[in-house]
Design a protein around this motif. Structure first.
Motif, short mmCIF file in Angstrom:
data_model
loop_
_atom_site.label_atom_id
_atom_site.label_comp_id
_atom_site.label_asym_id
_atom_site.label_seq_id
_atom_site.Cartn_x
_atom_site.Cartn_y
_atom_site.Cartn_z
N ILE A 96 -2.36 -14.06 -3.40
CA ILE A 96 -1.35 -14.53 -4.35
C ILE A 96 -0.61 -13.32 -4.87
N THR A 97 0.71 -13.32 -4.76
CA THR A 97 1.50 -12.20 -5.28
C THR A 97 1.27 -12.04 -6.78
N PRO A 98 0.97 -10.82 -7.24
CA PRO A 98 0.78 -10.62 -8.68
C PRO A 98 2.07 -10.87 -9.45
N ILE A 99 1.94 -11.29 -10.67
CA ILE A 99 3.11 -11.62 -11.49
C ILE A 99 4.02 -10.41 -11.65
N GLU A 100 3.46 -9.21 -11.61
CA GLU A 100 4.27 -8.00 -11.75
C GLU A 100 5.31 -7.88 -10.63
N ASN A 101 5.03 -8.48 -9.48
CA ASN A 101 5.92 -8.38 -8.33
C ASN A 101 6.82 -9.59 -8.13
N GLY A 102 6.89 -10.45 -9.13
CA GLY A 102 7.84 -11.55 -9.11
C GLY A 102 7.69 -12.45 -7.90
N SER A 103 8.80 -12.65 -7.18
CA SER A 103 8.80 -13.58 -6.05
C SER A 103 8.72 -12.85 -4.70
N GLN A 104 8.24 -11.61 -4.69
CA GLN A 104 8.11 -10.85 -3.46
C GLN A 104 7.00 -11.42 -2.57
N TRP A 105 7.22 -11.39 -1.30
CA TRP A 105 6.21 -11.85 -0.36
C TRP A 105 6.48 -11.23 1.01
N GLY A 106 5.50 -11.34 1.93
CA GLY A 106 5.69 -10.85 3.29
C GLY A 106 4.56 -9.98 3.77
N ASP A 107 4.20 -10.12 5.03
CA ASP A 107 3.10 -9.35 5.60
C ASP A 107 3.35 -7.85 5.56
N GLU A 108 4.63 -7.44 5.64
CA GLU A 108 4.93 -6.01 5.63
C GLU A 108 4.52 -5.37 4.30
N MET A 109 4.47 -6.16 3.24
CA MET A 109 4.09 -5.64 1.93
C MET A 109 2.57 -5.48 1.81
N LEU A 110 1.85 -6.06 2.75
CA LEU A 110 0.39 -5.96 2.75
C LEU A 110 -0.10 -5.04 3.86
N SER A 111 0.82 -4.39 4.56
CA SER A 111 0.47 -3.65 5.77
C SER A 111 -0.38 -2.42 5.51
N CYS A 112 -0.41 -1.92 4.28
CA CYS A 112 -1.19 -0.71 4.00
C CYS A 112 -2.68 -0.94 4.23
N CYS A 113 -3.12 -2.18 4.19
CA CYS A 113 -4.54 -2.50 4.32
C CYS A 113 -5.10 -2.17 5.70
N GLU A 114 -4.24 -2.10 6.70
CA GLU A 114 -4.69 -2.01 8.08
C GLU A 114 -5.47 -0.75 8.39
N CYS A 115 -5.09 0.39 7.80
CA CYS A 115 -5.73 1.66 8.15
C CYS A 115 -6.63 2.23 7.06
N MET A 116 -6.69 1.60 5.90
CA MET A 116 -7.39 2.20 4.77
C MET A 116 -8.89 2.31 5.00
N ASN A 117 -9.49 1.34 5.68
CA ASN A 117 -10.94 1.37 5.90
C ASN A 117 -11.37 2.51 6.80
N GLU A 118 -10.43 3.07 7.57
CA GLU A 118 -10.77 4.13 8.52
C GLU A 118 -10.74 5.51 7.88
N ALA A 119 -10.31 5.62 6.64
CA ALA A 119 -10.17 6.91 5.98
C ALA A 119 -11.54 7.52 5.64
N LYS A 120 -11.56 8.86 5.58
CA LYS A 120 -12.77 9.58 5.20
C LYS A 120 -12.41 10.62 4.14
N CYS A 194 -2.28 -4.43 -3.20
CA CYS A 194 -1.75 -3.72 -2.02
C CYS A 194 -0.23 -3.56 -2.08
N MET A 195 0.47 -4.43 -2.82
CA MET A 195 1.91 -4.28 -2.95
C MET A 195 2.30 -3.00 -3.70
N TRP A 196 1.35 -2.43 -4.42
CA TRP A 196 1.63 -1.23 -5.21
C TRP A 196 1.29 0.06 -4.45
#
Length: 241
Positions: A96-120, A194-196
């Motif tokens: 659910i988009t946080p209220i701080e981000n209004g009506s923003q949506w889209g997979d590209e806004m969540l894309s940072c999640c893809e590589c974060m687990n691989e970090a050391k 993740c939008m931030w």
């Protein structure tokens, strides 16, 4: 919404059935951060809101929920973007988009999640330590992990000094006295979305001091981190604003 007007304003059973476990925990953190229920973006509902409730599909898995607080006033429109997917054969709300981000949506806004687990953790320098630590630390938030508390606690125990751990615990307890659970001193907030993530910036202020900033909607959060180097390892030694 109808449950708000009857006996189950918490909607626990409904959320358990139609939200992922991680999102249920996240909505509680979001509520503590903003003071409103993120599912309806309000503290309450009324008959007009229920009457005018509408859902529109805006992309494959994305939907826009909307309603009017006053049926006769278009300026009272509330819009809530969310993402729903099939999880183990059952359709569930996963984001659910946080209220701080209004009506923003889209997979590209969540894309940072893809590589974060691989970090050391990178201890080549104080700067690389801070940047890599935060990248890993924010991963459970951004991926809406169901065991986020365990993961965050483990990372703090490994990378914060006893002094910083005590500082963290004290700040957490102060908010709990007000009935607000989940405050995280390392982000100066109850939740991180993740939008931030793309707004995250690191600035070295002196040899041992670093400023971390990120933008949540119109609000810019600033955190000052002081590190120490002992026994061949960097540690966060204090947190301030």
């Amino acid at each position: 919404m109808m449950n708000f007007l009857t006996v189950d304003s918490n909607n626990d059973s409904l959320c358990k059935k139609f939200l992922t476990e991680g999102l249920i925990a996240k909505t509680k953190r979001m509520s503590n951060a903003t003071g409103v229920n993120p599912i309806i973006r309000s503290q309450d509902v009324n008959e007009d809101a229920i009457k005018t409730l509408a859902v529109k599909r805006v992309a494959d898995d994305w939907y826009m929920v909307s309603y009017l607080w006053n049926e006769k006033d278009s300026t009272t429109l509330t819009e809530i973007p969310l993402k729903a997917q099939s999880i183990d054969g059952k359709c569930k709300i996963v984001y659910i988009t946080p209220i701080e981000n209004g009506s923003q949506w889209g997979d590209e806004m969540l894309s940072c999640c893809e590589c974060m687990n691989e970090a050391k953790i990178d201890e080549m320098s104080g700067q690389s330590f801070i940047e890599s630590f935060y990248k890993i630390y924010l991963s459970p938030y951004c991926t809406i992990s169901k065991d986020i508390n365990t993961k965050l606690s483990s990372l703090r125990l490994s990378n914060l000094s006893p002094a910083a751990l005590q500082q963290f615990k004290q700040a957490e307890s102060e908010h709990q006295e007000d009935g607000l659970y989940g405050y995280d001193l390392l982000i100066n907030n109850f939740d991180f979305d993740c939008m931030w993530y793309k707004s995250l910036k690191f600035t070295q202020m002196s040899d041992d001091n670093y400023q971390i900033t990120y933008q949540a909607g119109a609000t810019i959060h600033k955190i000052i981190i002081k590190i120490i180097y002992q026994n061949g390892k960097y540690l966060i030694n204090s947190i301030s604003f």
